[in-house]
Scaffold this motif. Structure first.
Motif, PDB file in Angstrom:
ATOM      1  N   SER A 128      -0.456   2.261   4.606  1.00  0.00           N
ATOM      2  CA  SER A 128      -1.026   3.494   4.953  1.00  0.00           C
ATOM      3  C   SER A 128      -2.299   2.587   5.955  1.00  0.00           C
ATOM      4  O   SER A 128      -2.589   1.112   5.208  1.00  0.00           O
ATOM      5  CB  SER A 128      -1.568   4.377   4.305  1.00  0.00           C
ATOM      6  N   CYS A 129      -3.244   3.087   6.582  1.00  0.00           N
ATOM      7  CA  CYS A 129      -4.592   2.425   7.327  1.00  0.00           C
ATOM      8  C   CYS A 129      -5.563   2.753   6.325  1.00  0.00           C
ATOM      9  O   CYS A 129      -6.684   2.584   6.430  1.00  0.00           O
ATOM     10  CB  CYS A 129      -4.566   3.690   8.483  1.00  0.00           C
ATOM     11  N   ARG A 339       9.566   9.617   7.753  1.00  0.00           N
ATOM     12  CA  ARG A 339       9.044   9.470   9.029  1.00  0.00           C
ATOM     13  C   ARG A 339       8.543   8.307   9.764  1.00  0.00           C
ATOM     14  O   ARG A 339       7.420   8.173   8.826  1.00  0.00           O
ATOM     15  CB  ARG A 339       8.079  11.452   9.814  1.00  0.00           C
ATOM     16  N   LYS A 340       9.133   7.704  10.450  1.00  0.00           N
ATOM     17  CA  LYS A 340       8.193   6.490  10.416  1.00  0.00           C
ATOM     18  C   LYS A 340       7.021   6.436  12.137  1.00  0.00           C
ATOM     19  O   LYS A 340       6.756   6.874  13.098  1.00  0.00           O
ATOM     20  CB  LYS A 340       9.182   5.174  11.409  1.00  0.00           C
ATOM     21  N   ARG A 341       6.294   5.538  11.118  1.00  0.00           N
ATOM     22  CA  ARG A 341       4.762   5.423  12.043  1.00  0.00           C
ATOM     23  C   ARG A 341       4.773   3.626  11.959  1.00  0.00           C
ATOM     24  O   ARG A 341       4.246   3.468  10.577  1.00  0.00           O
ATOM     25  CB  ARG A 341       3.915   6.307  11.372  1.00  0.00           C
ATOM     26  N   TYR A 342       4.113   3.651  13.231  1.00  0.00           N
ATOM     27  CA  TYR A 342       3.640   2.723  13.681  1.00  0.00           C
ATOM     28  C   TYR A 342       2.129   1.644  13.695  1.00  0.00           C
ATOM     29  O   TYR A 342       1.628   2.740  13.756  1.00  0.00           O
ATOM     30  CB  TYR A 342       4.307   1.873  15.313  1.00  0.00           C
ATOM     31  N   VAL A 343       2.052   0.819  13.385  1.00  0.00           N
ATOM     32  CA  VAL A 343       0.543   0.277  13.330  1.00  0.00           C
ATOM     33  C   VAL A 343       0.389  -1.644  13.877  1.00  0.00           C
ATOM     34  O   VAL A 343       1.275  -2.292  13.182  1.00  0.00           O
ATOM     35  CB  VAL A 343       0.241   0.009  11.692  1.00  0.00           C
ATOM     36  N   TYR A 344      -0.241  -1.483  14.887  1.00  0.00           N
ATOM     37  CA  TYR A 344      -0.325  -2.409  15.405  1.00  0.00           C
ATOM     38  C   TYR A 344      -1.339  -3.289  15.251  1.00  0.00           C
ATOM     39  O   TYR A 344      -2.808  -2.456  15.567  1.00  0.00           O
ATOM     40  CB  TYR A 344      -0.245  -2.362  16.691  1.00  0.00           C
ATOM     41  N   VAL A 345      -2.160  -4.098  15.199  1.00  0.00           N
ATOM     42  CA  VAL A 345      -2.809  -5.235  15.092  1.00  0.00           C
ATOM     43  C   VAL A 345      -3.261  -5.529  16.768  1.00  0.00           C
ATOM     44  O   VAL A 345      -2.778  -6.689  16.762  1.00  0.00           O
ATOM     45  CB  VAL A 345      -2.726  -6.329  13.635  1.00  0.00           C
ATOM     46  N   VAL A 346      -4.626  -5.128  16.246  1.00  0.00           N
ATOM     47  CA  VAL A 346      -4.780  -5.798  18.008  1.00  0.00           C
ATOM     48  C   VAL A 346      -6.267  -6.534  17.976  1.00  0.00           C
ATOM     49  O   VAL A 346      -7.573  -6.410  16.478  1.00  0.00           O
ATOM     50  CB  VAL A 346      -5.330  -5.095  19.369  1.00  0.00           C
ATOM     51  N   HIS A 347      -6.870  -7.617  18.712  1.00  0.00           N
ATOM     52  CA  HIS A 347      -7.366  -8.534  18.486  1.00  0.00           C
ATOM     53  C   HIS A 347      -8.404  -8.515  20.218  1.00  0.00           C
ATOM     54  O   HIS A 347      -7.537  -8.317  21.486  1.00  0.00           O
ATOM     55  CB  HIS A 347      -7.550  -9.485  18.565  1.00  0.00           C
ATOM     56  N   ASP A 396       8.344  -1.124  17.421  1.00  0.00           N
ATOM     57  CA  ASP A 396       9.124  -0.740  18.497  1.00  0.00           C
ATOM     58  C   ASP A 396       7.612  -1.483  19.404  1.00  0.00           C
ATOM     59  O   ASP A 396       7.048  -0.531  19.889  1.00  0.00           O
ATOM     60  CB  ASP A 396       9.167   0.190  18.949  1.00  0.00           C
ATOM     61  N   HIS A 397       7.390  -2.506  19.730  1.00  0.00           N
ATOM     62  CA  HIS A 397       6.285  -2.802  20.376  1.00  0.00           C
ATOM     63  C   HIS A 397       6.188  -1.855  22.151  1.00  0.00           C
ATOM     64  O   HIS A 397       5.044  -2.045  22.468  1.00  0.00           O
ATOM     65  CB  HIS A 397       6.288  -4.782  20.468  1.00  0.00           C
ATOM     66  N   ASP A 398       7.123  -2.113  22.074  1.00  0.00           N
ATOM     67  CA  ASP A 398       7.318  -1.036  24.036  1.00  0.00           C
ATOM     68  C   ASP A 398       6.571   0.445  23.662  1.00  0.00           C
ATOM     69  O   ASP A 398       6.031   0.931  25.190  1.00  0.00           O
ATOM     70  CB  ASP A 398       8.873  -0.840  23.965  1.00  0.00           C
ATOM     71  N   ALA A 423       1.963  -6.361  13.369  1.00  0.00           N
ATOM     72  CA  ALA A 423       2.711  -4.804  13.446  1.00  0.00           C
ATOM     73  C   ALA A 423       3.120  -4.293  11.872  1.00  0.00           C
ATOM     74  O   ALA A 423       3.588  -6.070  11.555  1.00  0.00           O
ATOM     75  CB  ALA A 423       2.975  -3.939  14.816  1.00  0.00           C
ATOM     76  N   TRP A 424       3.152  -3.593  12.076  1.00  0.00           N
ATOM     77  CA  TRP A 424       4.257  -2.930  10.985  1.00  0.00           C
ATOM     78  C   TRP A 424       4.497  -2.066  10.941  1.00  0.00           C
ATOM     79  O   TRP A 424       4.080  -0.832  11.306  1.00  0.00           O
ATOM     80  CB  TRP A 424       3.571  -2.830   9.225  1.00  0.00           C
ATOM     81  N   ALA A 425       5.661  -1.040   9.895  1.00  0.00           N
ATOM     82  CA  ALA A 425       5.641   0.067  10.055  1.00  0.00           C
ATOM     83  C   ALA A 425       5.780   0.770   8.729  1.00  0.00           C
ATOM     84  O   ALA A 425       5.994  -0.175   7.655  1.00  0.00           O
ATOM     85  CB  ALA A 425       6.642   0.328  10.721  1.00  0.00           C
ATOM     86  N   GLY A 426       5.527   2.150   8.519  1.00  0.00           N
ATOM     87  CA  GLY A 426       5.277   2.903   7.266  1.00  0.00           C
ATOM     88  C   GLY A 426       5.886   4.129   7.222  1.00  0.00           C
ATOM     89  O   GLY A 426       6.031   5.085   8.506  1.00  0.00           O
ATOM     90  N   TYR A 427       6.650   4.552   6.314  1.00  0.00           N
ATOM     91  CA  TYR A 427       6.802   6.450   6.000  1.00  0.00           C
ATOM     92  C   TYR A 427       5.822   7.448   5.961  1.00  0.00           C
ATOM     93  O   TYR A 427       5.191   6.993   4.764  1.00  0.00           O
ATOM     94  CB  TYR A 427       7.924   5.834   5.293  1.00  0.00           C
ATOM     95  N   TYR A 428       5.524   8.228   6.244  1.00  0.00           N
ATOM     96  CA  TYR A 428       4.692   9.726   6.217  1.00  0.00           C
ATOM     97  C   TYR A 428       5.600  10.139   5.078  1.00  0.00           C
ATOM     98  O   TYR A 428       7.101  10.562   5.708  1.00  0.00           O
ATOM     99  CB  TYR A 428       4.741  10.633   7.488  1.00  0.00           C
TER     100      TYR A 428
END
Length: 503
Positions: A128-129, A339-347, A396-398, A423-428
């Motif tokens: 999670s975040c 439910r899958k949720r994406y988390v993206y790391v950006v710079h 899914d990067h798209d 990036a990574w993904a986790g479940y709710y």
């Protein structure tokens, strides 16, 4: 020499009656000591080490030792526990901690936590975040956040372990910033009143005030903003989970890495007030299978807590919950699914600085700062019709480039130059009924308690939820925060409790 006389049967007596027959070289191996003193010393040291190993093995085989000629699988759970908690995430370990905290006699409650993922690589907690906020619409969620924030601010007073390093959650108190469009600004105003009445330190900002405070925000389309001044921000999820785990184990909680594969129950038919007959179950044993093995251990227990997160629905299925005739109590399932949720790391070197809050845009995306050096994490829930496959945790990067980036850089113009660095993904543990937690007993299985379905805010509420579940079990009812609204019965009566601030 004594060893020489012993080998030849000579014990200091003379006479033929005491003299053993001569021993030939073919029977007795010859030991030569014609070498150096060092060689003789090595011989006796080796002999002594062999005697020592023999003595240790003999002692291990004595009554009272744990030595056994039969190999025993390591990590097996105990054969009996008062309370078995299914799920070793932060909710499960919080429940375990509070059960031991509230026990009236030391070691009076035997608690076992069963977790199927020993690496925690797919655990929702650590993926999670790590955010915490008071900006909810429901009284129960606001109170849970206030209590949990207070717990975290005094974390070492609660979860500190003697002779261990202090717990450092790395709590960043930068607040949450919600942005509302004209269509929902009136809801934000109502939420603000409820939050302030309950003690949350929140302020409303006009678009002009918002721009003055955070110049990097494009206020186009923003009618109102709500900003948390205290007890909001983000922290390290793993540190909270591990702190609960270490403290609970130091208090005597048992840990087992294994998978719950079934339950053994007694049952009794009971007539309802309407004249219908229902089957009331009581769990007697929990079957726990060991990792990478066919071996399993039945654990006798009095109470079970379903804190299995995204797998909670599967655990309920094993008890037959929801498998009865439709439109009956037995036909109502636990409405929790992954439910899958994406988390993206950006710079983005030119992005918001240290004052950057955890921003929630009315379009649905969020972002917050991640450390220093222009790093951020961001995400967004998909539309109901676009929910991704949950059979894996692939990213899914798209989704980022097509759905998120346009609205992200519109709200924060410097993000036009960002680069995705990870990036990574986790479940709710997603409650499909009303996206709120399910806390309490099941009416047809009279010794199972639910602590699941929090739909993304279980981590931040875990300290207070764990206490609430422990109160239900040991005190027979809620003592601090009344969570009766989250009982399973609301699902039976089709009375959803809706939270307006769900991410």
């Amino acid at each position: 020499m004594r060893w020489y006389r012993a080998l030849h049967g000579l014990h200091g007596h003379s006479g033929a009656a005491h003299r053993a027959p001569p021993v030939t070289h073919a029977v007795l191996p010859r030991c030569s000591f014609s070498g150096s003193a060092a060689a003789r010393k090595d011989f006796f040291q080796d002999l002594e080490s062999q005697f020592k190993a023999f003595r240790e093995k003999a002692a291990a085989a004595m009554p009272g030792s744990d030595w056994s000629p039969i190999q025993v699988t390591k990590g097996l759970p105990p054969e009996r526990a008062d309370i078995v908690i299914v799920g070793g995430g932060v909710i499960g370990w919080s429940v375990a901690y509070w059960l031991k905290k509230k026990e009236r006699v030391r070691d009076g409650v035997r608690v076992l936590v069963v977790e199927k993922d020993p690496t925690y690589s797919q655990a929702s907690t650590v993926l999670s975040c790590g955010g915490i906020r008071q900006q909810f619409s429901l009284k129960e969620n606001i109170l849970l956040s206030l209590a949990s924030a207070d717990f975290m601010k005094n974390i070492n007073g609660h979860l500190g372990v003697v002779n261990e390093d202090p717990v450092d959650l790395q709590f960043n108190h930068s607040g949450y910033l919600f942005l509302a469009s004209q269509d929902v600004a009136h809801i934000m105003e109502k939420n603000y009143v409820v939050q302030r009445d309950l003690g949350a330190k929140v302020t409303l900002l006009s678009p002009t005030q918002l721009k003055d405070r955070f110049p990097w925000i494009n206020t186009d389309g923003v009618a109102l903003a709500s900003y948390g001044l205290e007890n909001e921000g983000w922290f390290d999820p793993w540190m909270l989970l591990n702190a609960f785990r270490c403290k609970a184990m130091s208090m005597g909680v048992y840990q087992c890495f294994g998978e719950v594969t079934g339950f053994r129950c007694s049952s009794q038919k009971t007539e309802t007030m309407d004249g219908d007959f229902v089957n009331i179950q009581r769990i007697k044993y929990v079957d726990v299978r060991m990792p990478n093995s066919l071996e399993y251990q039945p654990v006798e227990c009095a109470v079970v807590v379903n804190a299995a997160g995204a797998s909670s629905g599967k655990i309920a299925d094993m008890l037959g919950i929801g498998q009865g005739p439709k439109h009956t109590m037995a036909g109502i399932p636990l409405p929790v699914e992954p439910r899958k949720r994406y988390v993206y790391v950006v710079h983005c070197p030119d992005g918001p600085g240290l004052e950057c809050p955890f921003l929630i845009d009315h379009s649905g995306f969020y972002f917050r700062r991640e450390g220093l050096g222009g790093n951020y994490i961001t995400g967004m829930s998909p539309e109901e019709t676009e929910e991704p496959d949950v059979s894996n945790l692939e990213v899914d990067h798209d989704f980022f480039y097509n759905k998120m980036w346009p609205v992200l850089c519109h709200r924060v113009p410097p993000f036009e130059c960002l680069k995705v660095s990870g990036a990574w993904a986790g479940y709710y543990d997603y409650n499909t009924f009303d996206q709120n937690g399910i806390v309490g007993m099941h009416p047809l299985v009279n010794n199972i308690y639910f602590a699941t379905g929090f739909s993304g805010h279980g981590l931040q509420h875990s300290p207070a939820v764990g206490r609430a579940v422990a109160e239900l079990i040991l005190d027979g009812g809620f003592q601090t925060i009344d969570l009766s609204a989250f009982d399973f019965k609301r699902i039976m009566y089709q009375e959803p409790v809706l939270e307006k601030n769900i991410l």
